[in-house]
Design an enzyme around this catalytic site. Structure first.
Site, short mmCIF file in Angstrom:
data_model
loop_
_atom_site.label_atom_id
_atom_site.label_comp_id
_atom_site.label_asym_id
_atom_site.label_seq_id
_atom_site.Cartn_x
_atom_site.Cartn_y
_atom_site.Cartn_z
N CYS A 1 -9.10 -3.27 -11.83
CA CYS A 1 -8.54 -2.09 -11.17
C CYS A 1 -7.29 -2.40 -10.34
O CYS A 1 -6.86 -1.59 -9.55
CB CYS A 1 -9.61 -1.42 -10.30
SG CYS A 1 -10.28 -2.49 -9.05
N GLU B 1 -11.28 -10.70 -6.15
CA GLU B 1 -9.86 -10.64 -5.77
C GLU B 1 -9.45 -11.82 -4.88
O GLU B 1 -8.30 -11.94 -4.51
CB GLU B 1 -9.54 -9.31 -5.10
CG GLU B 1 -10.40 -8.96 -3.92
CD GLU B 1 -10.10 -7.56 -3.35
OE1 GLU B 1 -9.06 -6.98 -3.69
OE2 GLU B 1 -10.91 -7.08 -2.55
N ASP C 1 -4.65 -8.45 -5.18
CA ASP C 1 -4.94 -9.50 -4.21
C ASP C 1 -5.16 -10.85 -4.89
O ASP C 1 -4.79 -11.88 -4.35
CB ASP C 1 -6.16 -9.13 -3.36
CG ASP C 1 -5.77 -8.18 -2.25
OD1 ASP C 1 -4.78 -8.47 -1.57
OD2 ASP C 1 -6.43 -7.15 -2.09
N HIS D 1 0.80 -1.23 0.00
CA HIS D 1 0.00 0.00 0.00
C HIS D 1 0.82 1.27 0.00
O HIS D 1 0.43 2.27 -0.59
CB HIS D 1 -1.04 -0.07 1.11
CG HIS D 1 -2.07 -1.10 0.75
ND1 HIS D 1 -1.97 -2.39 1.17
CD2 HIS D 1 -3.10 -1.03 -0.11
CE1 HIS D 1 -2.94 -3.09 0.61
NE2 HIS D 1 -3.64 -2.30 -0.16
C1 PEP Z 1 -6.55 -5.22 -5.76
O1 PEP Z 1 -6.46 -6.05 -4.85
O2 PEP Z 1 -6.15 -5.44 -6.92
C2 PEP Z 1 -7.14 -3.90 -5.50
C3 PEP Z 1 -7.38 -3.06 -6.47
O3 PEP Z 1 -7.38 -3.56 -4.21
P1 PEP Z 1 -6.23 -3.08 -3.16
O4 PEP Z 1 -4.97 -2.87 -3.92
O5 PEP Z 1 -6.74 -1.85 -2.52
O6 PEP Z 1 -6.18 -4.25 -2.22
MG MG Z 2 -7.52 -5.74 -3.03
#
Ligand code: PEP
Ligand code: MG
Length: 590
Positions: free
Chosen positions: A510, A439, A463, A194
């Site tokens: 995404c 995911e 994920d 993150h």
């Molecule tokens: C993902 O897991 O690809 C996603 C877009 O969510 P995050 O990166 O916030 O876990």
């Molecule tokens: Mg995710």
């Protein structure tokens, strides 16, 4: 005279940054318990008091600086920590432990904190339980002061500054919004952790997973971060600096050229239209998203609201304001707001009360929200109230779904909260789009059963890759095994697209993969018609799609699905794309 030192890591946010380093060490060194004699107790107590004074002074400086550079709401969090040093209880307990157990101050601090945490965990009062995070932060600060290694602040002195860190939690990473931070490099982290996502969202060149970086850069005066190649150069000579300045200027020039494409639709040369949307973590990114021609928001990570206000929960009005701002920023396009994806490694200690031994497989995303109905209810109220003025455009997205029951439970919850709002006299949207993140591999596998019950899918490859390959997305030790192009992931993607097609619902992607030039042809070829990415990636992806033939992309996807390994897929895609990319002058990682 200082000499050049060169380090290699993962380039996770493209670009070149040159600046003065500020070294951030967050990890306290391991504590060794030492027995002391009676005559040493007074000296150890004095050392503790002196460390506490230094730590309090250090935090007071940080409060001032944070207020000036980031904003008063962040400063308030730190100020609460400073006050804990003025409370005699904590220090008194540590002093008593030094005397009664005859141990050094560092060990006494550990003992007292362990005991206090155990007591915190038994408290029924949620508010008090939440204070355990503060206690942990304060204890770490005191431990560092005792060890004589207080982390310097993210001080920029108005100069271009590069943050060099061992480890940076997402809460601290928000300090990157300070306008003088121009580059970032850390020892930990992976392509989709993150802190990485924040650096990328802010368009800050970054390299993570760099072994030995902090020790190597501690006394440096100048650092270059090359986010393209994954290099960190410490104390380069003036000739090398000049080479990199030219490269940085070339890159800026290429970006300016690509930005000119922003108004053109993302359509392949044989007419396949792809919708390009933006991933937004902080509302400050909205302008960049619009400038890059985003067609709406494909993912707003609402948990960042929580990270910003932590340890407080963002209340209904604050959430309402943010959701309205998002809907107003794109008055003609869909705006996808994801419900809180807290838990895992995303800062939910305050909510959970007790730590989990395996948080990534624990109470995360929708699971946590369903366990905390009051907390979830506040968010749903804010979402429905914001959506009243934009009924056709609000898309609500639920993260970490792994079963049909979860989807049904959340829908019922939404209906209940909607009724409650109507009874209270609030306007609510007649209709809004309700979608789920795909995911978790289980969701991808039962996508055909989920599809008829939702309005859209959003695939989270960050994920999906992590859980399919059993590779922690934030762990640099296994970063080489984190391969979104693994055939297992590609086959799951195909399955999801087919299930969505059969139920006639749209599917967007995404994860970070959406903004990777290497992935675009294969994703388009698999049939995905919406890609959502950090705003900085939009120009390159738009250019690529316009240079691509859908027929060709389908052939590439079919072939990639037949290959046996991630390496084979990556090599094949590189080979296919080299012509296209050189035409576009886009640089990619091998
Ligand atoms: C993902 O897991 O690809 C996603 C877009 O969510 P995050 O990166 O916030 O876990
Ligand atoms: Mg995710």
């Amino acid at each position: 005279m200082s000499t050049l030192r060169s380090f290699a890591g993962l380039g996770i946010s493209p670009g070149i940054a040159i600046g003065r380093p500020v070294v951030i060490e967050n990890r306290p060194a391991a504590v060794r318990q030492q027995s002391i004699g009676l005559e040493e107790v007074a000296g150890e107590v004095a050392r503790l008091r002196e460390a506490a004074r230094r730590a309090a002074r250090h935090i007071a400086e940080l409060v001032d600086e944070t207020r000036r550079q980031v904003g008063p709401e962040y400063a308030a969090i730190l100020d609460a920590h400073r006050l804990m040093f003025e409370d005699p209880t904590l220090l008194g307990d540590i002093e008593k432990t030094i005397a009664s157990r005859r141990v050094n101050a560092e060990a006494a601090l550990e003992i007292v904190v362990r005991e206090l945490l155990a007591r915190f965990d038994q408290l029924a009062d949620v508010y008090l339980r939440e204070r355990r995070t503060d206690l942990l932060d304060v204890a770490a600060e005191l431990q560092r002061a005792l060890q004589g290694r207080l982390a310097p602040s993210w001080r920029t002195n108005g100069e271009d500054t590069i943050v060099i860190a061992d480890d940076v939690p997402p809460s601290q990473a928000l300090q990157m919004t300070s306008k003088h931070i121009c580059g970032f490099a850390s020892e930990t982290g992976g392509t989709t952790s993150h802190t990485t996502i924040i650096a990328r969202s802010l368009g800050i060149p970054a390299v993570v997973g760099v072994e030995g970086l902090v020790a190597g850069a501690r006394d440096a005066t100048l650092v270059i971060v090359d986010g393209f190649e994954g290099h960190v150069l410490v104390d380069p000579d003036p000739a090398l600096v000049q080479v990199y300045r030219l490269r940085a200027e070339e890159h800026q020039q290429r970006r300016r050229e690509l930005l000119q494409l922003a108004k053109l639709p993302a359509v392949t040369s044989d007419g396949r239209r792809i919708r390009l949307a933006a991933n937004i973590d902080l509302t400050g990114e909205l302008a960049a998203a619009r400038e890059a021609g985003a067609e709406g928001i494909g993912l707003f990570r609402s948990e960042f609201l929580f990270i910003r206000s932590s340890p407080q929960l963002p209340d209904e009005e604050e959430q309402l304001r943010t959701y309205r701002e998002l809907l107003e920023a794109f008055p003609e396009s869909p705006v996808t707001i994801r419900t809180f994806d807290l838990g895992g490694k995303k800062l939910a200690r305050e909510l959970l009360g007790s730590p989990e031994t395996n948080p990534v497989l624990g109470l995360r995303g929708v699971r946590l929200c369903l366990q905390k109905p009051e907390f979830f209810r506040t968010q749903i109220r804010a979402l429905l109230r914001a959506g009243a003025a934009a009924p056709q455009r609000l898309r609500v997205l639920v993260p970490m779904v792994s079963s049909l029951e979860e989807v049904r439970t959340v829908r019922i919850f939404f209906q209940r909260v909607r009724r409650e709002l109507v009874q209270e006299g609030y306007a609510v949207p007649e209709r809004f789009e309700f979608g789920v993140m795909i995911e978790v591999p289980a969701a991808a596998i039962v996508a055909d059963r989920l599809a008829p019950e939702v309005d859209f899918f959003a695939v989270g490859t960050n994920d999906l890759t992590q859980y399919t390959l059993a590779v922690d997305r934030g762990n640099e030790q296994v970063a080489a095994l984190y391969r979104p192009f693994h055939p297992a992931v590609l086959h799951l993607l195909r399955r999801v697209v087919e299930a969505a097609g059969a139920a006639r619902i749209p599917v967007s992607l995404c994860g970070e993969m959406a903004g990777d030039p290497l992935a675009v042809p294969v994703l388009v070829g698999l049939g995905i018609q919406e890609l959502s990415m950090h705003p900085a990636a939009l120009p390159v992806v738009r250019g690529l799609i316009r240079a691509l033939q859908y027929r060709e992309a389908r052939r590439i996807a079919q072939r990639a699905l037949q290959l046996a390994s991630a390496k084979a897929v990556e090599e094949f895609l590189l080979e296919q794309l080299s012509g296209l990319l050189s035409h576009l002058k886009v640089r990619i990682q091998p």
